[in-house]
Design a protein around this motif. Structure first.
Motif, PDB file in Angstrom:
ATOM      1  N   VAL A 197       0.791  -1.192  -0.002  1.00  9.46           N
ATOM      2  CA  VAL A 197       0.008  -0.002   0.100  1.00  9.46           C
ATOM      3  C   VAL A 197       0.937   1.091  -0.064  1.00  9.46           C
ATOM      4  O   VAL A 197       1.848   1.164   0.484  1.00  9.46           O
ATOM      5  CB  VAL A 197      -0.951   0.108   1.249  1.00  9.46           C
ATOM      6  CG1 VAL A 197      -1.960  -1.199   1.193  1.00  9.46           C
ATOM      7  CG2 VAL A 197      -0.144   0.012   2.404  1.00  9.46           C
ATOM      8  N   GLU A 198       0.488   2.201  -0.269  1.00  6.08           N
ATOM      9  CA  GLU A 198       1.153   3.690  -0.499  1.00  6.08           C
ATOM     10  C   GLU A 198       1.213   3.961   1.077  1.00  6.08           C
ATOM     11  O   GLU A 198       0.291   3.873   1.715  1.00  6.08           O
ATOM     12  CB  GLU A 198       0.441   4.583  -1.104  1.00  6.08           C
ATOM     13  CG  GLU A 198       0.089   4.459  -2.525  1.00  6.08           C
ATOM     14  CD  GLU A 198      -0.986   5.185  -3.323  1.00  6.08           C
ATOM     15  OE1 GLU A 198      -0.797   5.308  -4.448  1.00  6.08           O
ATOM     16  OE2 GLU A 198      -2.010   5.597  -2.660  1.00  6.08           O
ATOM     17  N   ASN A 199       2.442   4.739   1.131  1.00 10.05           N
ATOM     18  CA  ASN A 199       2.776   5.015   2.566  1.00 10.05           C
ATOM     19  C   ASN A 199       3.208   6.588   2.556  1.00 10.05           C
ATOM     20  O   ASN A 199       4.477   6.654   1.913  1.00 10.05           O
ATOM     21  CB  ASN A 199       4.075   4.185   3.078  1.00 10.05           C
ATOM     22  CG  ASN A 199       3.952   4.456   4.773  1.00 10.05           C
ATOM     23  OD1 ASN A 199       3.163   4.764   5.362  1.00 10.05           O
ATOM     24  ND2 ASN A 199       5.339   3.847   5.088  1.00 10.05           N
ATOM     25  N   PRO A 200       2.660   7.409   3.146  1.00 12.11           N
ATOM     26  CA  PRO A 200       1.396   7.720   3.671  1.00 12.11           C
ATOM     27  C   PRO A 200       0.317   7.150   2.387  1.00 12.11           C
ATOM     28  O   PRO A 200       0.520   7.396   1.313  1.00 12.11           O
ATOM     29  CB  PRO A 200       1.175   8.904   3.957  1.00 12.11           C
ATOM     30  CG  PRO A 200       1.724   9.736   3.196  1.00 12.11           C
ATOM     31  CD  PRO A 200       3.195   9.029   2.647  1.00 12.11           C
ATOM     32  N   GLY A 201      -0.690   6.758   3.156  1.00 10.26           N
ATOM     33  CA  GLY A 201      -1.785   6.387   2.145  1.00 10.26           C
ATOM     34  C   GLY A 201      -3.246   6.325   2.681  1.00 10.26           C
ATOM     35  O   GLY A 201      -3.205   7.059   3.973  1.00 10.26           O
ATOM     36  N   TYR A 202      -4.257   5.744   2.164  1.00  9.37           N
ATOM     37  CA  TYR A 202      -5.583   5.696   2.714  1.00  9.37           C
ATOM     38  C   TYR A 202      -5.896   4.990   3.913  1.00  9.37           C
ATOM     39  O   TYR A 202      -5.949   3.800   3.751  1.00  9.37           O
ATOM     40  CB  TYR A 202      -6.644   5.323   1.578  1.00  9.37           C
ATOM     41  CG  TYR A 202      -8.049   5.065   1.977  1.00  9.37           C
ATOM     42  CD1 TYR A 202      -8.627   6.101   2.715  1.00  9.37           C
ATOM     43  CD2 TYR A 202      -8.820   4.258   1.389  1.00  9.37           C
ATOM     44  CE1 TYR A 202      -9.944   6.067   3.202  1.00  9.37           C
ATOM     45  CE2 TYR A 202     -10.077   4.087   1.785  1.00  9.37           C
ATOM     46  CZ  TYR A 202     -10.795   5.159   2.679  1.00  9.37           C
ATOM     47  OH  TYR A 202     -11.977   4.777   3.086  1.00  9.37           O
ATOM     48  N   ALA A 203      -6.029   5.587   5.114  1.00 10.82           N
ATOM     49  CA  ALA A 203      -6.095   4.954   6.331  1.00 10.82           C
ATOM     50  C   ALA A 203      -7.367   3.910   6.401  1.00 10.82           C
ATOM     51  O   ALA A 203      -7.007   2.710   6.891  1.00 10.82           O
ATOM     52  CB  ALA A 203      -5.935   5.576   7.640  1.00 10.82           C
ATOM     53  N   GLY A 204      -8.233   4.280   5.891  1.00  5.91           N
ATOM     54  CA  GLY A 204      -9.513   3.561   5.789  1.00  5.91           C
ATOM     55  C   GLY A 204      -9.442   2.317   5.039  1.00  5.91           C
ATOM     56  O   GLY A 204      -9.568   1.084   5.192  1.00  5.91           O
ATOM     57  N   GLY A 205      -8.779   2.235   3.822  1.00 11.91           N
ATOM     58  CA  GLY A 205      -8.572   1.049   2.884  1.00 11.91           C
ATOM     59  C   GLY A 205      -7.653   0.170   3.617  1.00 11.91           C
ATOM     60  O   GLY A 205      -7.769  -1.094   3.506  1.00 11.91           O
ATOM     61  N   ALA A 206      -6.587   0.697   4.299  1.00  9.54           N
ATOM     62  CA  ALA A 206      -5.623  -0.098   5.001  1.00  9.54           C
ATOM     63  C   ALA A 206      -6.386  -0.980   6.210  1.00  9.54           C
ATOM     64  O   ALA A 206      -6.115  -2.213   6.141  1.00  9.54           O
ATOM     65  CB  ALA A 206      -4.586   0.773   5.796  1.00  9.54           C
ATOM     66  N   SER A 207      -7.230  -0.395   6.858  1.00 12.90           N
ATOM     67  CA  SER A 207      -7.961  -0.776   7.572  1.00 12.90           C
ATOM     68  C   SER A 207      -8.844  -1.916   7.228  1.00 12.90           C
ATOM     69  O   SER A 207      -9.024  -3.317   7.772  1.00 12.90           O
ATOM     70  CB  SER A 207      -8.749   0.176   8.581  1.00 12.90           C
ATOM     71  OG  SER A 207      -8.101   0.941   9.370  1.00 12.90           O
TER      72      SER A 207
END
Length: 453
Positions: A197-207
């Motif tokens: 995943v992208e870092n930083p990235g979409y926190a909701g998607g990571a969850s």
């Protein structure tokens, strides 16, 4: 309204007006008095508390000056709930009554967080007409795990007109939105294999991916988007936001798009393209979708959450046949179904041409708002980063927690970069959204932002 207990002790050195103001202030902080509550007149209050009317008027005047109360001509005195910016709140000289919780920082009432739709441009007539059309449709005897055929046909037309992606309706699935779909995709990926995943990235998607049991590996992002060379070996998929990287706002360069698709084909990776706000660009036409470059290795995700409202619970995906078939099989086994009502509303909006008209209004309004935000940020000597697209910009700061706290104390909610990183953050900043507030609320919130910056 009936007031909570307001103990007044005539033996204390603090004035009676000061004690009364303290009690009312504490009740507002505790939420016992809420914004919009109408207070008794000074005449009525003086009778209730057996105080002089002058004392009650002095207490109201103090709270009016602090910004806790407001008056409306001919209507009375009302609780505002949050002091005006810069107001000095004197500390009470006695403890808060035991019946009330202790003082706490007032909750912000204006939000500059990203991810909120711009309802100010939503035509209510258009909205009502779409819901009427949706209600006129026959009631389904059973829900379709693939989505309603008219909705999927509308998605095909939308993607062709607004995103330049020709696709077969048989490759489209209706979804409950991008975040929910990421959990579905995570559940059909090979077990035990990490996802990049992208870092930083979409926190909701990571969850969502974690909820499906996926281990995540962060990949750095620069001004050209995700760094393809930094994607590690041995991952099953990579999730990207190429049209408008979230949260930094970069656009994945053409060279890296080709490089990423080539890498996916070579290593057997699945690319998950989250096109969460791809329709919202104001400077140039969007670059081609990854799904157009690599339909055999890309799952394209779209949603109406940013252009309409997440309340519809509606989106779509376009996937390679094998991935789509596996998702349909899992839906059939688990009973997962997207909202038929949301699909019907979007279908009606598209059929009348209202969706396209709404997008034109939305682009104009968000472009105007972005210009306002950028001008305010530049006025503080800082830079608003990110492409002229979407509904947020990023502002680098030295101490994001301090800035967020200072804004919250003045009634404005901000988001920081730190929570979007996997692991320790590498930079500090604010993710400033500008779609949610009304125009007047946005101007007021930006004044606070300028002050705290």
């Amino acid at each position: 309204m009936d007031l909570p207990p307001l103990p007044i002790d005539r033996r204390l050195p603090r004035s009676l007006a000061g004690q009364l103001a303290d009690g009312l202030r504490a009740a507002a902080i505790a939420g016992v008095l809420r914004p919009g509550d109408r207070l008794p007149s000074t005449r009525s209050l003086s009778a209730q508390l057996e105080l002089s009317r002058t004392v009650c008027a002095a207490a109201y005047d103090q709270l009016l000056a602090e910004g806790w109360l407001a008056t409306r001509r001919g209507s009375g005195t009302f609780v505002v709930g949050v002091p005006a910016p810069g107001a000095v709140i004197p500390s009470a000289s006695r403890p808060v009554p035991a019946s009330l919780p202790g003082p706490r920082t007032p909750r912000p009432v204006l939000s500059l967080r990203a991810g909120v739709p711009c309802l100010a441009v939503l035509d209510r007539g258009m909205w009502r007409r779409a819901w009427r059309d949706a209600a006129d449709a026959p009631v389904e005897r059973a829900s379709d795990p693939e989505g309603l055929p008219p909705f999927r046909a509308a998605v095909v037309e939308h993607l062709l007109r607004h995103r330049g992606l020709p696709c077969d309706p048989e490759l489209v699935l209706a979804t409950a939105g991008s975040t929910a779909t990421l959990a579905e995709i995570g559940a059909v990926l090979p077990a035990g294999v990490p996802v990049a995943v992208e870092n930083p990235g979409y926190a909701g998607g990571a969850s969502a991916l974690r909820s499906a049991g996926r281990e995540l590996v962060g990949v750095p992002v620069d001004a050209d988007g995700i760094v393809v060379d930094a994607i590690p070996e041995g991952v099953s998929a990579v999730m990207v936001t190429p049209a408008h990287q979230y949260p930094l706002g970069a656009r994945l360069s053409a060279a890296r798009r080709v490089e990423l698709v080539d890498r996916a084909r070579r290593d057997g990776l699945l690319i998950v393209e989250d096109d969460y706000d791809g329709e919202l660009r104001y400077d140039v036409a969007p670059l081609p979708l990854l799904a157009a470059l690599g339909p055999d290795v890309v799952v394209h995700l779209g949603t109406v959450s940013k252009m309409l409202t997440p309340g519809l619970g509606c989106g779509w995906l376009v996937a390679p046949p094998a991935v789509r078939a596996e998702l349909v099989r899992r839906r059939a086994a688990t009973g997962t179904r997207p909202s038929a009502a949301g699909q019907r509303v979007v279908t009606a909006l598209a059929a009348h041409g209202d969706l396209a008209r709404h997008l034109r209004r939305l682009r104009r309004e968000l472009a105007r708002r972005r210009a306002e935000v950028v001008a305010v940020v530049r006025g503080t000597g800082r830079l608003a980063m990110g492409d002229a697209a979407g509904a947020h910009v990023v502002v680098e700061v030295e101490d994001e927690r301090a800035v967020i706290a200072a804004a919250a104390a003045r009634g404005v909610e901000l988001d920081g970069l730190a929570r979007h990183y996997l692991g320790p953050p590498e930079r500090q900043g604010l993710v400033v959204g500008y779609a949610g507030p009304t125009p007047d609320e946005l101007s007021a919130a930006l004044r606070v932002l300028a002050h705290v910056l």
